[in-house]
Design a protein around this motif. Structure first.
Motif, PDB file in Angstrom:
ATOM      1  N   ILE A   1      63.421  -0.125 -18.241  1.00 57.48           N
ATOM      2  CA  ILE A   1      63.069   1.247 -18.614  1.00 57.48           C
ATOM      3  C   ILE A   1      63.970   2.261 -17.915  1.00 57.48           C
ATOM      4  O   ILE A   1      64.210   3.334 -18.443  1.00 57.48           O
ATOM      5  N   ARG A   2      64.494   1.896 -16.737  1.00 52.97           N
ATOM      6  CA  ARG A   2      65.466   2.764 -16.068  1.00 52.97           C
ATOM      7  C   ARG A   2      66.690   2.939 -16.958  1.00 52.97           C
ATOM      8  O   ARG A   2      67.186   4.051 -17.152  1.00 52.97           O
ATOM      9  N   ASP A   3      67.161   1.838 -17.559  1.00 48.99           N
ATOM     10  CA  ASP A   3      68.309   1.911 -18.458  1.00 48.99           C
ATOM     11  C   ASP A   3      68.016   2.796 -19.666  1.00 48.99           C
ATOM     12  O   ASP A   3      68.879   3.545 -20.114  1.00 48.99           O
ATOM     13  N   ILE A   4      66.802   2.699 -20.181  1.00 52.54           N
ATOM     14  CA  ILE A   4      66.422   3.541 -21.322  1.00 52.54           C
ATOM     15  C   ILE A   4      66.432   5.011 -20.914  1.00 52.54           C
ATOM     16  O   ILE A   4      66.972   5.860 -21.626  1.00 52.54           O
ATOM     17  N   LEU A   5      65.849   5.314 -19.761  1.00 46.02           N
ATOM     18  CA  LEU A   5      65.830   6.701 -19.287  1.00 46.02           C
ATOM     19  C   LEU A   5      67.254   7.219 -19.098  1.00 46.02           C
ATOM     20  O   LEU A   5      67.586   8.315 -19.557  1.00 46.02           O
ATOM     21  N   LEU A   6      68.090   6.437 -18.454  1.00 46.66           N
ATOM     22  CA  LEU A   6      69.468   6.874 -18.211  1.00 46.66           C
ATOM     23  C   LEU A   6      70.253   7.019 -19.516  1.00 46.66           C
ATOM     24  O   LEU A   6      71.151   7.866 -19.615  1.00 46.66           O
ATOM     25  N   SER A   7      69.906   6.238 -20.533  1.00 53.79           N
ATOM     26  CA  SER A   7      70.612   6.304 -21.810  1.00 53.79           C
ATOM     27  C   SER A   7      70.335   7.599 -22.570  1.00 53.79           C
ATOM     28  O   SER A   7      71.020   7.893 -23.544  1.00 53.79           O
ATOM     29  N   THR A   8      69.364   8.372 -22.110  1.00 52.08           N
ATOM     30  CA  THR A   8      69.060   9.634 -22.794  1.00 52.08           C
ATOM     31  C   THR A   8      70.084  10.723 -22.467  1.00 52.08           C
ATOM     32  O   THR A   8      70.011  11.821 -23.024  1.00 52.08           O
ATOM     33  N   GLY A   9      71.027  10.410 -21.596  1.00 46.95           N
ATOM     34  CA  GLY A   9      72.093  11.366 -21.281  1.00 46.95           C
ATOM     35  C   GLY A   9      71.530  12.636 -20.680  1.00 46.95           C
ATOM     36  O   GLY A   9      70.774  12.590 -19.721  1.00 46.95           O
ATOM     37  N   ASP A  10      71.888  13.749 -21.274  1.00 48.40           N
ATOM     38  CA  ASP A  10      71.405  15.049 -20.812  1.00 48.40           C
ATOM     39  C   ASP A  10      70.394  15.655 -21.777  1.00 48.40           C
ATOM     40  O   ASP A  10      70.122  16.853 -21.724  1.00 48.40           O
ATOM     41  N   GLU A  11      69.869  14.824 -22.668  1.00 46.72           N
ATOM     42  CA  GLU A  11      68.894  15.310 -23.649  1.00 46.72           C
ATOM     43  C   GLU A  11      67.629  15.806 -22.956  1.00 46.72           C
ATOM     44  O   GLU A  11      67.220  15.257 -21.928  1.00 46.72           O
ATOM     45  N   GLU A  12      67.028  16.820 -23.533  1.00 52.52           N
ATOM     46  CA  GLU A  12      65.734  17.286 -23.035  1.00 52.52           C
ATOM     47  C   GLU A  12      64.690  16.220 -23.361  1.00 52.52           C
ATOM     48  O   GLU A  12      64.685  15.656 -24.457  1.00 52.52           O
ATOM     49  N   ILE A  13      63.827  15.949 -22.416  1.00 52.99           N
ATOM     50  CA  ILE A  13      62.739  14.998 -22.625  1.00 52.99           C
ATOM     51  C   ILE A  13      61.449  15.791 -22.720  1.00 52.99           C
ATOM     52  O   ILE A  13      61.153  16.616 -21.852  1.00 52.99           O
ATOM     53  N   VAL A  14      60.718  15.551 -23.804  1.00 49.56           N
ATOM     54  CA  VAL A  14      59.483  16.288 -24.052  1.00 49.56           C
ATOM     55  C   VAL A  14      58.339  15.305 -24.222  1.00 49.56           C
ATOM     56  O   VAL A  14      58.435  14.360 -25.011  1.00 49.56           O
ATOM     57  N   GLU A  15      57.285  15.502 -23.465  1.00 52.94           N
ATOM     58  CA  GLU A  15      56.043  14.749 -23.658  1.00 52.94           C
ATOM     59  C   GLU A  15      55.356  15.397 -24.848  1.00 52.94           C
ATOM     60  O   GLU A  15      54.800  16.499 -24.754  1.00 52.94           O
ATOM     61  N   ASP A  16      55.444  14.737 -25.991  1.00 60.10           N
ATOM     62  CA  ASP A  16      54.988  15.312 -27.255  1.00 60.10           C
ATOM     63  C   ASP A  16      53.552  14.910 -27.533  1.00 60.10           C
ATOM     64  O   ASP A  16      53.287  13.929 -28.221  1.00 60.10           O
ATOM     65  N   THR A  17      52.636  15.645 -26.938  1.00 62.70           N
ATOM     66  CA  THR A  17      51.222  15.377 -27.156  1.00 62.70           C
ATOM     67  C   THR A  17      50.515  16.682 -27.497  1.00 62.70           C
ATOM     68  O   THR A  17      50.794  17.719 -26.892  1.00 62.70           O
TER      69      THR A  17
END
Length: 122
Positions: A62-78
């Protein structure tokens, strides 16, 4: 706080830790019959930061997945979480997304430091 007054909270925390699935742990943690700790509003961000950091430092997949997001904004979409997520109206605080992005930056810095140190040894 005396040992006797901490026991119910400790037992409940142990029950959550021993839950068979993450979903069950979440359900137990959201049990409204259990009062939140008195200082929860003051400490909740630090608790979440610590938990998220531990999770991503422990699990490379999951660390690799998080790092693969680059500089994209991460939004908890709830739609229901106006503090941790963006909420129904999209105007929530998105604190989980912010914490994830901050964690991503720190993980990147840690990995860069490891690579620099390995380069010095090589």
């Amino acid at each position: 706080m005396t040992g006797a007054s901490r026991k119910p909270r400790t037992r409940h925390a142990d029950l959550i830790r021993r839950a068979r699935t993450p979903l069950r742990a979440a359900e137990l943690g959201r049990d409204s019959s259990r009062p939140l700790r008195r200082d929860w509003d003051r400490v909740k961000d630090d608790v979440m930061r610590s938990a998220v950091a531990a999770k991503f430092r422990t699990h490379a997949d999951i660390r690799d997945i998080l790092l693969s997001t680059g500089d994209e904004e991460i939004v908890e979409d709830t739609a229901t979480g106006h503090y941790w997520g963006r909420g129904r109206t999209g105007t929530g605080k998105n604190m989980l997304g912010r914490i994830l992005m901050r964690t991503r930056g720190r993980l990147r810095a840690e990995l860069a430091e490891v690579q620099r140190n390995q380069g010095r040894r090589g």
